[in-house]
Scaffold this active site. Structure first.
Site, mmCIF file in Angstrom:
data_model
loop_
_atom_site.group_PDB
_atom_site.id
_atom_site.type_symbol
_atom_site.label_atom_id
_atom_site.label_comp_id
_atom_site.label_asym_id
_atom_site.label_seq_id
_atom_site.Cartn_x
_atom_site.Cartn_y
_atom_site.Cartn_z
ATOM 1 N N CYS A 1 -17.876 61.584 -72.295
ATOM 2 C CA CYS A 1 -17.788 61.987 -70.878
ATOM 3 C C CYS A 1 -16.436 62.567 -70.503
ATOM 4 C CB CYS A 1 -18.024 60.783 -69.987
ATOM 5 S SG CYS A 1 -19.523 59.926 -70.359
HETATM 6 N N1 CO8 Z 1 -38.690 54.735 -63.039
HETATM 7 C C1 CO8 Z 1 -39.067 53.630 -62.361
HETATM 8 N N2 CO8 Z 1 -38.445 52.447 -62.458
HETATM 9 C C2 CO8 Z 1 -37.398 52.364 -63.306
HETATM 10 C C3 CO8 Z 1 -36.948 53.470 -64.063
HETATM 11 C C4 CO8 Z 1 -37.651 54.686 -63.908
HETATM 12 N N3 CO8 Z 1 -37.316 55.792 -64.570
HETATM 13 N N4 CO8 Z 1 -35.896 53.102 -64.790
HETATM 14 C C5 CO8 Z 1 -35.677 51.795 -64.515
HETATM 15 N N5 CO8 Z 1 -36.594 51.347 -63.615
HETATM 16 C C6 CO8 Z 1 -36.740 49.975 -63.067
HETATM 17 C C7 CO8 Z 1 -36.173 48.908 -64.000
HETATM 18 O O1 CO8 Z 1 -37.098 48.487 -64.944
HETATM 19 C C8 CO8 Z 1 -35.811 47.811 -63.028
HETATM 20 O O2 CO8 Z 1 -36.958 47.079 -62.701
HETATM 21 P P1 CO8 Z 1 -36.841 45.487 -62.473
HETATM 22 O O3 CO8 Z 1 -35.921 45.310 -61.296
HETATM 23 O O4 CO8 Z 1 -38.252 45.098 -62.208
HETATM 24 O O5 CO8 Z 1 -36.265 44.940 -63.739
HETATM 25 C C9 CO8 Z 1 -35.399 48.568 -61.776
HETATM 26 O O6 CO8 Z 1 -35.985 49.877 -61.893
HETATM 27 C C10 CO8 Z 1 -33.887 48.709 -61.690
HETATM 28 O O7 CO8 Z 1 -33.385 49.136 -62.990
HETATM 29 P P2 CO8 Z 1 -31.872 49.266 -63.321
HETATM 30 O O8 CO8 Z 1 -31.159 48.016 -62.856
HETATM 31 O O9 CO8 Z 1 -31.696 49.705 -64.736
HETATM 32 O O10 CO8 Z 1 -31.545 50.497 -62.347
HETATM 33 P P3 CO8 Z 1 -30.196 50.922 -61.750
HETATM 34 O O11 CO8 Z 1 -30.278 50.783 -60.281
HETATM 35 O O12 CO8 Z 1 -29.017 50.301 -62.458
HETATM 36 O O13 CO8 Z 1 -30.170 52.490 -62.123
HETATM 37 C C11 CO8 Z 1 -29.080 53.894 -63.731
HETATM 38 C C12 CO8 Z 1 -30.217 52.899 -63.473
HETATM 39 C C13 CO8 Z 1 -29.376 55.122 -62.891
HETATM 40 C C14 CO8 Z 1 -29.097 54.256 -65.211
HETATM 41 C C15 CO8 Z 1 -27.740 53.281 -63.327
HETATM 42 O O14 CO8 Z 1 -27.579 52.012 -63.891
HETATM 43 C C16 CO8 Z 1 -26.553 54.108 -63.724
HETATM 44 O O15 CO8 Z 1 -26.476 55.293 -63.434
HETATM 45 N N6 CO8 Z 1 -25.557 53.489 -64.356
HETATM 46 C C17 CO8 Z 1 -24.346 54.189 -64.779
HETATM 47 C C18 CO8 Z 1 -24.714 55.077 -65.869
HETATM 48 C C19 CO8 Z 1 -23.627 55.931 -66.357
HETATM 49 O O16 CO8 Z 1 -22.741 56.372 -65.705
HETATM 50 N N7 CO8 Z 1 -23.734 56.175 -67.592
HETATM 51 C C20 CO8 Z 1 -22.822 57.002 -68.227
HETATM 52 C C21 CO8 Z 1 -23.605 57.886 -68.983
HETATM 53 S S1 CO8 Z 1 -22.698 58.378 -70.360
HETATM 54 C C22 CO8 Z 1 -22.065 59.867 -70.022
HETATM 55 O O17 CO8 Z 1 -21.867 60.224 -68.887
HETATM 56 C C23 CO8 Z 1 -21.823 60.791 -71.208
HETATM 57 C C24 CO8 Z 1 -22.282 60.196 -72.511
HETATM 58 C C25 CO8 Z 1 -22.426 61.200 -73.535
HETATM 59 C C26 CO8 Z 1 -23.533 62.187 -73.268
HETATM 60 C C27 CO8 Z 1 -24.855 61.760 -73.727
HETATM 61 C C28 CO8 Z 1 -25.830 62.901 -73.679
HETATM 62 C C29 CO8 Z 1 -27.213 62.557 -74.158
#
Ligand code: CO8
Length: 374
Positions: free
Chosen positions: A157
């Site tokens: 990132c």
């Molecule tokens: N549709 C419906 N429901 C879903 C989905 C979906 N797609 N996904 C998860 N849910 C459900 C879960 O199962 C969960 O249900 P329950 O409460 O019953 O267990 C509920 O929704 C909540 O799930 P989460 O707690 O996982 O959801 P969040 O509110 O945390 O959101 C995110 C998920 C959006 C992934 C969030 O956690 C986030 O954005 N976190 C930070 C992520 C981040 O910044 N990551 C960095 C990425 S790395 C980067 O930027 C570069 C890396 C290198 C590049 C890679 C390229 C491939």
């Protein structure tokens, strides 16, 4: 000789194809239903987990993402493939990432009012390079007719900001006269489109910037790099295990752990406070506070992360004018997000205005540049 180092131009290129949340979810859900039907017995016996369904509303609410660009759309929405169909090119042909990098580089050169003769270093810096050697940067250098040297850098990132740091240092040291930093973020081959929790996160894009000495800059929008700050702290919470040793490991290159995977909640909880401390310390170095910053070009992974970080910094929600959001259209583009935000939202700043570019994510890694409009 003013000795100050500036960003004198930026370029942004996106592929012509985009995929909306609705299209992506429709394909994923059809795939999940097919998977569950085909594996009913194993799911019943508890040896396999059923694939949960995705939702476009969840994606937008949890991340702010509405759509993403895709270098090759063909294959991504095919439920029997679930990955882009990118044909291998012959060795004589331009590589895919060079093809993405070149238009962004040309736009940055044009914005900076520069030609190939003004550049002597090319850095290609991104989350993945499609091969180890020869360096993509050298391929791009050759295609653009640039004399000097080029090298590739990987810092997930923070690849773009960390490369700008290197450019700043080379110009400061006098070891380069013009540095072209390019970020061809081809993320789609590493996205697990079969994973409900991450299939929506990433998009493909290329960004570029020209860094040079203030004395040679002649473009309309010139930003002095006041200072840079970087930090890394090891974490397994964002990880990809695919690499050149995979073949010797005798492992399945399609296994989920070989693709992008993360503990999204943990990332959110751990990275936001790190970014707030990092930015506050960076500003304090110059006796500045958040109130002095006119524009925040923040990493674009999740709208709720940006909102939390700006609230902690400003004591209130930042306006979209102060902290632009581009991830709704572009999704998370690995290191390019803050550079896209800069490219689209810098021309209105006035001389003397401060802005801050900041990336945060995998590594963990955080990289910031404090800039001031000339
Ligand atoms: N549709 C419906 N429901 C879903 C989905 C979906 N797609 N996904 C998860 N849910 C459900 C879960 O199962 C969960 O249900 P329950 O409460 O019953 O267990 C509920 O929704 C909540 O799930 P989460 O707690 O996982 O959801 P969040 O509110 O945390 O959101 C995110 C998920 C959006 C992934 C969030 O956690 C986030 O954005 N976190 C930070 C992520 C981040 O910044 N990551 C960095 C990425 S790395 C980067 O930027 C570069 C890396 C290198 C590049 C890679 C390229 C491939």
């Amino acid at each position: 000789m003013t000795n100050s180092v500036v960003i004198s131009g930026s370029g942004l290129w996106n592929p012509p194809h985009s995929i909306s949340n609705e299209e992506l979810v429709e394909a994923y859900n059809a795939y999940a239903q097919q998977f569950n039907a085909q594996n009913g017995d194993a799911i019943e016996a508890g040896t396999l987990s059923a694939k949960p369904l995705s939702s476009a509303e969840f994606i937008q609410k949890a991340s702010g993402i509405r759509s993403r660009y895709c270098y090759i759309k063909d294959g991504v929405l095919d439920i029997n493939r679930m990955r882009p169909n990118i044909p291998e090119r012959p060795e004589e042909a331009l590589s895919d990432q060079a093809e993405m990098a070149i238009p962004a580089a040309k736009l940055a050169l044009k914005a900076a009012n520069k030609t190939a003769q003004d550049i002597d270093v090319v850095i290609v810096s991104c989350a993945y390079t499609q091969r180890s050697y020869p360096a993509l940067a050298i391929e791009v250098q050759n295609a653009l007719g640039i004399k000097g040297f080029g090298f590739d850098m990987l810092v997930a990132c923070s690849a773009a900001t960390f490369a700008l740091h290197r450019a700043y240092e080379m110009i400061s040291a006098g070891t380069a006269k013009g540095v072209l930093v390019i970020n061809p973020e081809l993320t789609s081959p590493q996205v697990n489109y079969c994973d409900r929790d991450s299939h929506f996160i990433f998009g493909d894009v290329a960004t570029a910037m020209v860094v040079e000495n203030a004395d040679t800059a002649s473009s309309q929008h010139v930003f002095e790099i006041v200072s840079t700050k970087a930090v890394t702290q090891f974490s397994n919470n964002i990880r990809s295990n695919f690499g050149y040793v995979s073949r010797a490991n005798d492992v399945d290159p399609y296994a989920a752990d070989k693709l992008f995977h993360q503990e999204g909640r943990k990332v959110f909880k751990e990275v936001c406070p790190m970014a707030v401390v990092h930015i506050s310390e960076h500003l304090a170095r110059h006796e500045l506070t958040s109130a002095d910053i006119k524009r925040w070009w923040l990493h674009q992974a999740n709208i709720n992360m940006n909102s939390l970080i700006s609230k902690k910094l400003l004591g209130r929600e930042a306006t979209l004018e102060e902290a632009p959001i581009v991830l709704d259209q572009y999704a998370n583009t690995a290191s390019a997000g803050s550079i896209i935000a800069f490219s689209l939202h810098h021309q209105d700043l006035q001389a003397g205005d401060y802005g801050l570019l900041c990336s945060f994510g995998a590594g963990y890694s955080i990289g910031s540049l404090l800039v001031r409009k000339k």
